[in-house]
Design an enzyme around this catalytic site. Structure first.
Site, short mmCIF file in Angstrom:
data_model
loop_
_atom_site.label_atom_id
_atom_site.label_comp_id
_atom_site.label_asym_id
_atom_site.label_seq_id
_atom_site.Cartn_x
_atom_site.Cartn_y
_atom_site.Cartn_z
N ASP A 12 7.33 -3.81 -0.59
CA ASP A 12 7.23 -4.96 -1.47
C ASP A 12 8.17 -6.03 -0.92
OD1 ASP A 12 5.49 -3.66 -3.25
OD2 ASP A 12 7.16 -2.70 -4.27
N ASP A 131 -4.21 -2.40 -10.46
CA ASP A 131 -3.01 -2.01 -11.20
C ASP A 131 -3.44 -1.56 -12.59
OD1 ASP A 131 -1.67 -2.87 -8.99
OD2 ASP A 131 -0.83 -4.66 -9.90
#
Length: 270
Positions: A12, A131
């Site tokens: 990330d 997600d």
């Protein structure tokens, strides 16, 4: 031919640095993305995934530089996501050195972009990032979320995965938001549920805490397993994960042996 289970570290990226937290909160600096990418390549990672978690236009150039530098030094497939909303966005990332591009919020806002990207570059380039979290009121019990899992999209996660695959997504990156960063294991129920509705390869993400957590995810239906914290902080090594998978009878790629695709990519750069 039996396809090897892929082990994929996820980085990330925020303003040129790798960060990690729990459910995208309490982020802390982990290190330089290019250095981490080199480390994971040496350890036998099958692919790498970079997610630009800010994805603002003013920081896009920073992410592109990270991708360029990584692609120059690492020859395993590289997936890049964050802020992708159009064919043009994908083109820019591919030219910077990405092999595949992940799309999330942009596809929810305009699903037809999935087909546009697949038609232009081929479905093998496109990863649909889903997600998902548990939610009452959804037919499957799982809802698609945005903004790091904080905002419900009002879309059933299983239906969205099925539709995305039909529109042209080459893979489903399935992020279990309830498990993200918890290190308590993958969401096996979610993986199995998505596997039941799509034939597209599924990458399981969210919740890995030890090497023993990875084989059950594959048994539940994942074609690849992705993790961040356990690799970044060296709680678990990629080699240990592959040994665990192999011990349970799953085929894995031996570190140091490149696939034909990797060899071809190397030759193109030589």
């Amino acid at each position: 031919m039996t396809v090897a289970v892929r082990v994929i570290p996820c980085l990330d990226v925020d303003d040129g640095r790798v960060v990690k937290g729990v459910n995208f909160e309490g982020l802390r600096d982990v290190g330089d993305p290019v250095a981490l990418a080199r480390r994971y390549d040496a350890e036998g990672a099958d692919e790498l995934t970079f997610l630009d978690i800010t994805a603002s236009k003013d920081r896009r150039d920073t992410v592109l530089e990270v991708v360029r530098h990584t692609a120059e030094q690492v020859f395993i497939p590289l997936t890049v996501g964050g802020g992708v909303r159009s064919v043009e966005d994908v083109d820019v990332l591919l030219r910077a050195g990405a092999d595949k591009v992940a799309i999330n919020t942009g596809a929810i806002a305009r699903p037809e972009v999935i087909a546009e990207i697949a038609n232009r570059f081929g479905r093998q380039v496109l990863v649909l990032s889903v997600d998902a979290r548990r939610a009452e009121g959804m037919p499957s019990g799982f809802e698609v979320t945005t903004h790091g899992g904080g905002v419900g999209a009002g879309v059933d996660a299983l239906e969205w995965a099925r539709r995305g695959a039909e529109l042209g997504a080459g893979e489903i990156l399935l992020n279990a938001m309830d498990a993200d960063g918890t290190r308590e294991g993958f969401d096996l129920e979610l993986i199995a549920a998505v596997r039941h509705v799509v034939s597209t390869p599924v990458i399981a993400s969210g919740g890995a805490g030890e090497s023993g957590h990875f084989p059950p995810a594959v048994e539940a239906g994942a074609d690849a397993v992705l993790a961040a914290s356990v690799f970044h902080f060296e709680t678990v090594s990629i080699g240990a994960v592959k040994a665990e998978l192999a011990g349970r009878g799953f085929p894995v790629r031996i570190a140091g042996k490149r696939s034909d695709a990797e060899v071809s990519r190397t030759q193109l750069r030589d």
